[in-house]
Motif scaffolding. Structure first.
Motif, PDB file in Angstrom:
ATOM      1  N   LEU A 210      -3.919   3.142  -2.685  1.00  0.00           N
ATOM      2  CA  LEU A 210      -3.193   1.867  -2.576  1.00  0.00           C
ATOM      3  C   LEU A 210      -1.827   2.090  -1.945  1.00  0.00           C
ATOM      4  CD1 LEU A 210      -3.741  -0.142  -5.888  1.00  0.00           C
ATOM      5  CD2 LEU A 210      -4.375  -0.830  -3.571  1.00  0.00           C
ATOM      6  N   LYS A 211      -1.150   3.119  -2.409  1.00  0.00           N
ATOM      7  CA  LYS A 211       0.178   3.420  -1.864  1.00  0.00           C
ATOM      8  C   LYS A 211       0.086   3.763  -0.380  1.00  0.00           C
ATOM      9  CE  LYS A 211       2.310   5.043  -6.126  1.00  0.00           C
ATOM     10  NZ  LYS A 211       2.900   6.219  -6.803  1.00  0.00           N
ATOM     11  N   GLN A 212      -0.895   4.567  -0.023  1.00  0.00           N
ATOM     12  CA  GLN A 212      -1.054   4.948   1.382  1.00  0.00           C
ATOM     13  C   GLN A 212      -1.436   3.747   2.243  1.00  0.00           C
ATOM     14  OE1 GLN A 212      -3.605   8.346   1.931  1.00  0.00           O
ATOM     15  NE2 GLN A 212      -2.574   9.494   0.311  1.00  0.00           N
ATOM     16  N   LEU A 213      -2.246   2.841   1.694  1.00  0.00           N
ATOM     17  CA  LEU A 213      -2.648   1.652   2.449  1.00  0.00           C
ATOM     18  C   LEU A 213      -1.443   0.865   2.938  1.00  0.00           C
ATOM     19  CD1 LEU A 213      -5.600   0.118   0.411  1.00  0.00           C
ATOM     20  CD2 LEU A 213      -5.701   1.208   2.645  1.00  0.00           C
ATOM     21  N   PHE A 214      -0.434   0.816   2.098  1.00  0.00           N
ATOM     22  CA  PHE A 214       0.739   0.018   2.420  1.00  0.00           C
ATOM     23  C   PHE A 214       1.914   0.858   2.894  1.00  0.00           C
ATOM     24  CE2 PHE A 214      -1.830  -2.499  -0.492  1.00  0.00           C
ATOM     25  CZ  PHE A 214      -2.045  -3.607   0.308  1.00  0.00           C
ATOM     26  N   GLY A 215       1.622   2.119   3.266  1.00  0.00           N
ATOM     27  CA  GLY A 215       2.649   2.984   3.832  1.00  0.00           C
ATOM     28  C   GLY A 215       3.707   3.419   2.848  1.00  0.00           C
ATOM     29  N   LEU A 216       3.387   3.391   1.556  1.00  0.00           N
ATOM     30  CA  LEU A 216       4.375   3.753   0.542  1.00  0.00           C
ATOM     31  C   LEU A 216       4.288   5.201   0.114  1.00  0.00           C
ATOM     32  CD1 LEU A 216       4.064   0.555  -1.635  1.00  0.00           C
ATOM     33  CD2 LEU A 216       5.795   1.077   0.085  1.00  0.00           C
TER      34      LEU A 216
ATOM     35  N   PRO B 241      -7.887   7.228   9.057  1.00  0.00           N
ATOM     36  CA  PRO B 241      -7.778   5.834   9.509  1.00  0.00           C
ATOM     37  C   PRO B 241      -8.967   4.957   9.135  1.00  0.00           C
ATOM     38  CG  PRO B 241      -7.019   7.314  11.223  1.00  0.00           C
ATOM     39  CD  PRO B 241      -7.604   8.173  10.132  1.00  0.00           C
ATOM     40  N   MET B 242     -10.186   5.485   9.221  1.00  0.00           N
ATOM     41  CA  MET B 242     -11.363   4.673   8.868  1.00  0.00           C
ATOM     42  C   MET B 242     -11.393   4.373   7.382  1.00  0.00           C
ATOM     43  SD  MET B 242     -14.415   5.950  11.353  1.00  0.00           S
ATOM     44  CE  MET B 242     -15.496   4.682  10.727  1.00  0.00           C
ATOM     45  N   GLU B 243     -11.000   5.351   6.550  1.00  0.00           N
ATOM     46  CA  GLU B 243     -10.943   5.123   5.110  1.00  0.00           C
ATOM     47  C   GLU B 243      -9.896   4.059   4.798  1.00  0.00           C
ATOM     48  OE1 GLU B 243     -11.725   9.135   2.679  1.00  0.00           O
ATOM     49  OE2 GLU B 243     -10.112   9.283   4.156  1.00  0.00           O
ATOM     50  N   ARG B 244      -8.774   4.132   5.455  1.00  0.00           N
ATOM     51  CA  ARG B 244      -7.695   3.170   5.251  1.00  0.00           C
ATOM     52  C   ARG B 244      -8.183   1.749   5.559  1.00  0.00           C
ATOM     53  NH1 ARG B 244      -2.052   4.183   5.277  1.00  0.00           N
ATOM     54  NH2 ARG B 244      -2.603   6.293   5.881  1.00  0.00           N
ATOM     55  N   ARG B 245      -8.874   1.598   6.676  1.00  0.00           N
ATOM     56  CA  ARG B 245      -9.391   0.276   7.054  1.00  0.00           C
ATOM     57  C   ARG B 245     -10.433  -0.216   6.054  1.00  0.00           C
ATOM     58  NH1 ARG B 245      -8.764   2.469  12.254  1.00  0.00           N
ATOM     59  NH2 ARG B 245     -10.938   3.119  12.369  1.00  0.00           N
ATOM     60  N   ALA B 246     -11.331   0.687   5.620  1.00  0.00           N
ATOM     61  CA  ALA B 246     -12.387   0.304   4.680  1.00  0.00           C
ATOM     62  C   ALA B 246     -11.796  -0.138   3.342  1.00  0.00           C
ATOM     63  CB  ALA B 246     -13.365   1.462   4.477  1.00  0.00           C
ATOM     64  N   LEU B 247     -10.816   0.618   2.832  1.00  0.00           N
ATOM     65  CA  LEU B 247     -10.192   0.253   1.560  1.00  0.00           C
ATOM     66  C   LEU B 247      -9.409  -1.052   1.678  1.00  0.00           C
ATOM     67  CD1 LEU B 247      -8.974   3.721   0.273  1.00  0.00           C
ATOM     68  CD2 LEU B 247     -10.801   2.319  -0.683  1.00  0.00           C
ATOM     69  N   THR B 248      -8.721  -1.216   2.790  1.00  0.00           N
ATOM     70  CA  THR B 248      -7.972  -2.457   3.007  1.00  0.00           C
ATOM     71  C   THR B 248      -8.928  -3.641   3.032  1.00  0.00           C
ATOM     72  OG1 THR B 248      -6.288  -1.284   4.267  1.00  0.00           O
ATOM     73  CG2 THR B 248      -6.368  -3.660   4.536  1.00  0.00           C
ATOM     74  N   ALA B 249     -10.036  -3.492   3.738  1.00  0.00           N
ATOM     75  CA  ALA B 249     -11.020  -4.573   3.813  1.00  0.00           C
ATOM     76  C   ALA B 249     -11.590  -4.881   2.439  1.00  0.00           C
ATOM     77  CB  ALA B 249     -12.133  -4.196   4.782  1.00  0.00           C
ATOM     78  N   ARG B 250     -11.877  -3.846   1.661  1.00  0.00           N
ATOM     79  CA  ARG B 250     -12.430  -4.034   0.319  1.00  0.00           C
ATOM     80  C   ARG B 250     -11.441  -4.798  -0.566  1.00  0.00           C
ATOM     81  NH1 ARG B 250     -13.808   1.314  -2.737  1.00  0.00           N
ATOM     82  NH2 ARG B 250     -14.634   1.787  -0.693  1.00  0.00           N
ATOM     83  N   LEU B 251     -10.201  -4.409  -0.526  1.00  0.00           N
ATOM     84  CA  LEU B 251      -9.171  -5.074  -1.325  1.00  0.00           C
ATOM     85  C   LEU B 251      -8.986  -6.519  -0.878  1.00  0.00           C
ATOM     86  CD1 LEU B 251      -6.881  -4.954  -3.435  1.00  0.00           C
ATOM     87  CD2 LEU B 251      -5.396  -4.164  -1.597  1.00  0.00           C
ATOM     88  N   LEU B 252      -8.853  -6.720   0.415  1.00  0.00           N
ATOM     89  CA  LEU B 252      -8.604  -8.063   0.935  1.00  0.00           C
ATOM     90  C   LEU B 252      -9.786  -8.999   0.726  1.00  0.00           C
ATOM     91  CD1 LEU B 252      -6.646  -7.260   4.204  1.00  0.00           C
ATOM     92  CD2 LEU B 252      -5.744  -8.018   2.007  1.00  0.00           C
TER      93      LEU B 252
ATOM     94  N   ALA C  22     -16.726  -2.387 -11.046  1.00  0.00           N
ATOM     95  CA  ALA C  22     -15.336  -2.140 -10.643  1.00  0.00           C
ATOM     96  C   ALA C  22     -15.268  -1.641  -9.210  1.00  0.00           C
ATOM     97  CB  ALA C  22     -14.685  -1.126 -11.580  1.00  0.00           C
ATOM     98  N   VAL C  23     -14.241  -2.077  -8.502  1.00  0.00           N
ATOM     99  CA  VAL C  23     -13.978  -1.628  -7.137  1.00  0.00           C
ATOM    100  C   VAL C  23     -13.057  -0.412  -7.236  1.00  0.00           C
ATOM    101  CG1 VAL C  23     -12.917  -2.252  -4.939  1.00  0.00           C
ATOM    102  CG2 VAL C  23     -14.180  -3.969  -6.240  1.00  0.00           C
ATOM    103  N   ALA C  24     -13.469   0.701  -6.656  1.00  0.00           N
ATOM    104  CA  ALA C  24     -12.695   1.943  -6.751  1.00  0.00           C
ATOM    105  C   ALA C  24     -11.689   2.048  -5.613  1.00  0.00           C
ATOM    106  CB  ALA C  24     -13.635   3.138  -6.739  1.00  0.00           C
ATOM    107  N   ILE C  25     -10.409   1.924  -5.961  1.00  0.00           N
ATOM    108  CA  ILE C  25      -9.323   2.151  -5.002  1.00  0.00           C
ATOM    109  C   ILE C  25      -8.233   2.919  -5.762  1.00  0.00           C
ATOM    110  CG2 ILE C  25      -7.674   1.153  -3.385  1.00  0.00           C
ATOM    111  CD1 ILE C  25      -9.401  -1.336  -3.242  1.00  0.00           C
ATOM    112  N   PRO C  26      -8.244   4.256  -5.660  1.00  0.00           N
ATOM    113  CA  PRO C  26      -7.263   5.060  -6.391  1.00  0.00           C
ATOM    114  C   PRO C  26      -5.827   4.647  -6.065  1.00  0.00           C
ATOM    115  CG  PRO C  26      -8.964   6.454  -5.451  1.00  0.00           C
ATOM    116  CD  PRO C  26      -9.166   5.077  -4.879  1.00  0.00           C
ATOM    117  N   LEU C  27      -4.941   4.803  -7.038  1.00  0.00           N
ATOM    118  CA  LEU C  27      -3.542   4.414  -6.871  1.00  0.00           C
ATOM    119  C   LEU C  27      -2.923   5.073  -5.648  1.00  0.00           C
ATOM    120  CD1 LEU C  27      -0.998   2.940  -7.783  1.00  0.00           C
ATOM    121  CD2 LEU C  27      -0.558   4.859  -9.347  1.00  0.00           C
ATOM    122  N   HIS C  28      -3.170   6.361  -5.445  1.00  0.00           N
ATOM    123  CA  HIS C  28      -2.567   7.021  -4.287  1.00  0.00           C
ATOM    124  C   HIS C  28      -3.066   6.394  -2.982  1.00  0.00           C
ATOM    125  CE1 HIS C  28      -6.264   9.516  -4.294  1.00  0.00           C
ATOM    126  NE2 HIS C  28      -5.992   9.724  -3.022  1.00  0.00           N
TER     127      HIS C  28
END
Length: 158
Positions: A69-75, A89-100, A61-67
């Motif tokens: 995900l919300k922060q990634l998309f500015g929600l 910012p680096m965490e945001r980029r890493a999680l975005t890359a992992r998801l994408l 499983a890829v770990a991306i906590p719900l909070h």
């Protein structure tokens, strides 16, 4: 997802999978595991880090906590209620890359949490953001365990 799309056939076995859909957003744990085994999906663990540390995990499983995900998309510009952390910012980029990476490969995104509430929210959020092949695994970790599917226990992870 439209009701007509629910009448699709599983490409791997040719079997009708409509019965495995609990609604257009939830997927039965057994069907979820079959999709992962067939290379059609990736599981996204939306639980907080503390939950993953102390409770069982789904292999791969890829770990991306719900909070996150919300922060990634500015929600959700605030902090996590459970961890108190906000994304650097680096965490945001890493999680975005992992998801994408997974989403762009055409994999379905199968979200799960402890019981299924946060995973429904995550799947709905992902769909609203254009990830049409996003689903919540019915029952979350509880449903996964009841189905007898593979787990990594905390003592196996250390």
């Amino acid at each position: 997802m439209r009701k007509e799309a629910l009448a699709m056939h599983n490409l791997g076995t040719g079997t009708h999978i409509e019965a495995h859909f609990l609604n257009d957003l939830q997927l039965d744990p057994l069907q979820a595991w079959e999709w992962v085994q067939d290379g059609q999906a990736v599981i996204v663990d939306v639980r907080c880090p503390e939950e993953r540390q102390w409770f069982s995990q789904v292999p791969g499983a890829v770990a991306i906590p719900l909070h996150c995900l919300k922060q990634l998309f500015g929600l959700d510009e605030g902090t996590s209620e459970l961890s108190g952390d906000s994304l650097a910012p680096m965490e945001r980029r890493a999680l975005t890359a992992r998801l994408l990476r997974h989403a762009s490969a055409g994999d379905a995104l199968l979200c799960f949490c402890a019981r299924g509430d946060r995973s429904l929210e995550a799947a709905q959020l992902l769909r609203e953001l254009g990830y049409e092949r996003s689903y919540a695994i019915s029952g979350g970790m509880h449903g996964w365990e009841q189905a007898g599917l593979p787990l990594l226990r905390p003592m196996d992870i250390c």
